[in-house]
Scaffold this active site. Structure first.
Site, PDB file in Angstrom:
ATOM      1  N   LYS A 149       0.700  -0.785   0.032  1.00  0.00           N
ATOM      2  CA  LYS A 149       0.093   0.238  -0.163  1.00  0.00           C
ATOM      3  C   LYS A 149       1.203   1.231   0.021  1.00  0.00           C
ATOM      4  O   LYS A 149       2.123   1.098   0.850  1.00  0.00           O
ATOM      5  CB  LYS A 149      -1.024   0.167   1.265  1.00  0.00           C
ATOM      6  CG  LYS A 149      -2.203   1.055   1.180  1.00  0.00           C
ATOM      7  CD  LYS A 149      -3.521   0.582   2.497  1.00  0.00           C
ATOM      8  CE  LYS A 149      -4.635   1.239   2.233  1.00  0.00           C
ATOM      9  NZ  LYS A 149      -5.281   0.733   2.795  1.00  0.00           N
ATOM     10  N   ARG A 194     -26.184  -0.670   6.019  1.00  0.00           N
ATOM     11  CA  ARG A 194     -25.926  -1.803   5.940  1.00  0.00           C
ATOM     12  C   ARG A 194     -26.028  -3.056   6.774  1.00  0.00           C
ATOM     13  O   ARG A 194     -26.341  -4.246   6.864  1.00  0.00           O
ATOM     14  CB  ARG A 194     -24.216  -2.170   5.712  1.00  0.00           C
ATOM     15  CG  ARG A 194     -23.478  -2.537   5.017  1.00  0.00           C
ATOM     16  CD  ARG A 194     -23.350  -3.125   4.164  1.00  0.00           C
ATOM     17  NE  ARG A 194     -22.805  -3.333   2.684  1.00  0.00           N
ATOM     18  CZ  ARG A 194     -21.720  -3.116   1.952  1.00  0.00           C
ATOM     19  NH1 ARG A 194     -20.769  -3.063   2.889  1.00  0.00           N
ATOM     20  NH2 ARG A 194     -21.419  -3.209   0.656  1.00  0.00           N
ATOM     21  N   GLU A 247     -19.935  -4.628   9.356  1.00  0.00           N
ATOM     22  CA  GLU A 247     -21.385  -3.395  10.552  1.00  0.00           C
ATOM     23  C   GLU A 247     -22.253  -4.330  10.768  1.00  0.00           C
ATOM     24  O   GLU A 247     -22.476  -4.096  12.145  1.00  0.00           O
ATOM     25  CB  GLU A 247     -22.124  -2.471   8.769  1.00  0.00           C
ATOM     26  CG  GLU A 247     -20.906  -1.311   8.629  1.00  0.00           C
ATOM     27  CD  GLU A 247     -20.244  -1.533   6.779  1.00  0.00           C
ATOM     28  OE1 GLU A 247     -20.365  -3.028   6.837  1.00  0.00           O
ATOM     29  OE2 GLU A 247     -19.042  -1.410   6.804  1.00  0.00           O
TER      30      GLU A 247
END
Lengths: 585, 585
Positions: free
Chosen positions: B245, B360, B332
């Site tokens: 990343k 969600r 979630e």
């Protein structure tokens, strides 16, 4: 009966292990007594009798805490925790809800009816325990296909890394959802069963949980031994037990899907003892339409999150659909998103399930479907107050939940012809995501328009004056009744409107009413808040037009009598006519 | 630049493999140009440059179809598919949305911004392809912690069993979510990385998918080789690649969380070039409150689905919270259900995330929390029209989505004091599930009540006549402005009301207004449909009181100018005063 002496888990622990199979038989007699007379979840309960006994024998409920997934397999648990009467005493059946319920007993921690929640809820109990510095066993019990639901998988993964304390997940593997299981993870359960738990690529171990397999999931002594191994474990552990769904009733052992749930039946023959009438039903209308559509349109495909029976698709119909049918297993989120992908690729998806379960895919409907305007049709069963009445299975929240999502066309048909026309139009069009509510009343017939491309066009079914009755979907029949009663009671003919669309207003038509109407009545089959009528009240807010919205209260009703509920909400024809008279004064 | 010659994937394929690293460098220059000037997703894009080049080199987009999860890592994909100008030409930045967008290019298939959707959406494309009898590669690309989301896990399981055709899932494993990853499945990814893909208990194989590991996820030649292996595969296969990343910018490589997303910055120093002001912010107020509350109340615990930064909880604050903090990873549904379990066990959970992501957990809020009335507090960031303006990240749907769920108390604070009082009251009370919307405007101060146990009590902040202005939450300031303008423009003092509760009406107060008011104005920070004001319109529907609701249209706005949007919706103070004058005539 030994069971006569058992009023709590403490009483059970006094029984010798060798006598426990007798208790199991007695529990099954209780199951038979209740289920033959009032119906309910058959297979899940018959299969889980031995495991329930073993769990209560080894653990110390309610200090140790069980969370049952869907909680439709908790009947034996109820019998062992002081609630035998709901099974053996016919006059007291209604005391037991059919699901776990903290109002009934300190041994129940949640009111549960949707799938795949047990691991997360139990994980929360465990985290709470740790925060409070307490010690006890927390046990989640999951089976019947629930493991493939996103909420269960998320929680399993969290358990594997975020909790370093006692947490026990009992995977009750009966090789079955309601219908057959679907999903790659069931391949893993099979591999584990076939290898007596030793297969490589163990999904539970992969995620950091300990794992034990027990093949004899209907043998109490074996189960006691395995639960004793994990009791007071200081790590998350999965106990994978192999049970037989419907165990103890030959018909149910053979036809697992047919006996997941039952209506009242004759024990000797297995035949229903209630008469459903031989007339048309929306189930029948729907399954017939689907099978014919698939035959003539090879781009059409049915997608369901493990609920084919919600639209009458039995094994025979599914076989006819072939590759034009995809069951995602219990996985509402994926089902809706997959449908969006299918539509984007140019085929014609129809998602079918019960309205209450579609809530699982709220975000997917909004983001994956509606932002993308993919032409997905979603067809919802039990989207009426007059269907399932358990608090966890209500169909009355759908209008409030889904009519406020942009780009979603919500259609509420008022007759069989309108229903099929809407379905047919929706599946073939390429412009809009569409949600269709299957009417909750008896099948009725009336000529219908064929095309719904001009969105939000309400239909005046009878032109009148003074009062306009806008009666949505399966409440249109109530609207007709009301219009007649107004004619009779008030001496004039009201305008009767079939709005058809619940997700938008026909502003032109509504404006035109202002000329010769003083009052608009709205009727809808759901809660008022956030639903259809309030949009109309807001439209007329700045004008002189009076508006009275009729719908249910924003409330979690539980096991109610539908006609009493209408009365309680002031929605009988008589009550509404009285209101109208008062308002017109 | 070589990139000058590349206007489509076909052009890319003409470049020799040895020159592709130069293309990667050029793409990073484009990233730097855009990101230093307007900000955006940094780490995900810098880490995925090589993989994007290799994907476009091997596959034949748009015939072969890529679906990028969250699609926040698709900048290089955009540059290679005719959209370089959005990166190299400062005057054309706004042409690119920052996410995939079918309106921009035939190489994009969905507008995506929420996590964990790519596998299901791509699986739908694959199923659609099969239904239509076509052949092409379908590739889902998922990383940055998205794999732990229920929708992704559900779809992965479905892929492992329900599709016997081409389907490629690229797992872009950069060892990171936005913050650190959480969830047992990341243990499995680590074990696979550490064993060069050979670890036992491979979760992908467990679920029936084929699997290949590639350690050199930032080496184009290695990636080309691995993608060529799976191209035209006739089975679902996972390609697990290990990427870095933030690759190519030292600061981002070192501080992965800090550089997941960036504001405009100076390339030499990494320092922001925009000034946020040094004043109070609701982020600061919130994180300070949370840390202090945790210190003095050991039963208090923060639960977040991978969004600690939504309330300003950086690594330092999280360290202070210790075991009073649980990050579920992107999950979630589990987060909300776990919070319900924590509350049921007697501890005090606070769930924090952005409003749009809470969708969600719609079903979990309804079933796991509200039916059970567990005292869970949910605190939502970006719940205003004036926050994130990307179509996938709008905060304007929360009132419509959540105020119609029974038992849920939705609180909309109008000042910092009210906000903290509500939060403090909610966390300590044991009666109600509560959702609190963090105000979207600048921090303001006003004395506040401390106790909200008497539900749905609106507060008259100024008593007046004729017109009542009910201004919800962070729109209360607009209400104050409007009240002043009415005084000035209409010559009387209107009543100004701070409703505080969005989930229920103060019927007594509303009824009392009928004596000396003709018109009620409602103002809310969200769409009108299904929200707050329409409930008030419905309340007054049968009465003479005029009601005018102000809010946004039910629409998926995208990258709008907030003040222009208010004007478009007729919500400026001037517009409303004109309306009032007309209505009072």
């Amino acid at each position: 009966m030994i069971l006569d002496k058992i009023n709590s888990p403490a009483d059970l622990k006094k029984i010798s292990v060798s006598e426990l199979p007798v208790v199991a038989n007695e529990i099954r007699e209780g199951l038979f007594n209740r289920l033959t007379k009032i119906g309910g979840h058959f297979g899940p309960n018959f299969g889980f009798v031995e495991a329930t006994i073993a769990l209560h024998y080894v653990f110390d409920s309610p200090n140790d805490k069980f969370v049952f997934d869907v909680s439709h397999q908790a009947y034996a648990h109820k019998m062992l925790t002081g609630r035998k009467a709901g099974y053996f005493d016919d006059s007291r059946f209604s005391e037991d809800s059919g699901y776990t319920n903290p109002d009934e007993s300190e041994h129940d921690f949640f009111n549960i009816g949707h799938t795949s929640t047990s691991i997360a809820l139990a994980l929360g109990l465990a985290k709470g325990r740790d925060i409070l510095g307490k010690k006890e066993n927390i046990i989640a019990i999951i089976g019947d296909g629930s493991l493939s639901g996103g909420e269960a998988l998320e929680a399993l993964s969290v358990a594997g890394s975020e909790l370093n304390s006692n947490f026990i997940v009992v995977v009750n593997d009966n090789e079955q959802a309601i219908a057959e299981t679907h999903g790659g993870l069931y391949k893993n359960l099979k591999a584990l069963r076939d290898s007596n738990g030793k297969s490589e690529n163990n999904m539970f171990k992969a995620w950091g949980l300990d794992y034990i397999y027990e093949e004899n999931g209907n043998d109490i002594a074996s189960l006691i031994a395995v639960f004793e191994k994990v009791r007071d474990s200081n790590r998350p552990v999965v106990v994978h037990i192999h049970t037989q769904k419907g165990k103890g009733y030959e018909l149910a052992e053979k036809d697992k899907e047919g006996w997941h749930w039952c209506v009242p039946f004759d024990r000797a023959t297995g035949k229903p003892t209630v008469n459903f009438g031989s007339g048309e039903s929306y189930f029948g209308v729907t399954s017939q339409y689907i099978v014919e559509k698939a035959k003539k349109d090879k781009d059409f495909v049915v997608v369901t999150p493990a609920m084919p029976m919600s639209v009458g698709l039995g094994p025979e119909e599914r076989a006819k659909l072939g590759s034009q049918y995809i069951d995602t297993g219990i996985a509402e989120e994926a089902a809706v998103a997959i449908a969006s992908g299918i539509a984007r690729r140019g085929a014609k998806p129809l998602v079918v399930t019960n309205m209450t379960f579609l809530q699982r895919a709220y975000d997917q409907i909004s983001q994956d479907v509606c932002i993308n305007k993919t032409p997905v049709t979603m067809l919802m069963n039990y989207s009426s107050f007059d269907g399932l009445t358990d608090v966890t299975h209500l169909g009355i929240f759908g209008l409030a939940a889904f009519t406020n999502i942009p780009n979603l066309v919500v259609l509420c048909p008022s007759s069989a012809e309108e229903y099929i026309s809407m379905l047919d139009w929706s599946i073939d069009q390429k412009e809009n995501p569409v949600l269709i509510l299957i009417p909750g009343n008896a099948v009725s017939h009336r000529p219908s328009d064929k095309n719904y491309s001009a969105l939000n066009r309400f239909k005046i079914e009878e032109q009148g004056e003074k009062v306009a009755v806008i009666a949505l979907g399966d409440f249109f029949q109530k609207g007709e009744e009301l219009a007649s009663a107004i004619k009779e009671g008030c001496g004039f003919t009201p305008t009767l409107i079939n709005p058809r669309f619940a997700s938008g207003l026909d502003k032109e038509l509504l404006s035109s009413l202002e000329k010769d109407h003083q009052l608009v009545i709205t009727l809808e089959d759901g809660i008022l808040e956030g639903g259809f009528g309030q949009k109309i009240a807001s439209f007329y807010g700045p004008d002189k037009m009076l508006v009275k919205n009729y719908g249910l209260k924003k409330q979690f009703y539980d096991r109610y009598n539908p006609s009493e509920l209408l009365q309680e909400c002031g929605m009988t024809t008589e009550q509404i006519v009285e209101d109208i008279k008062a308002l017109l004064k």
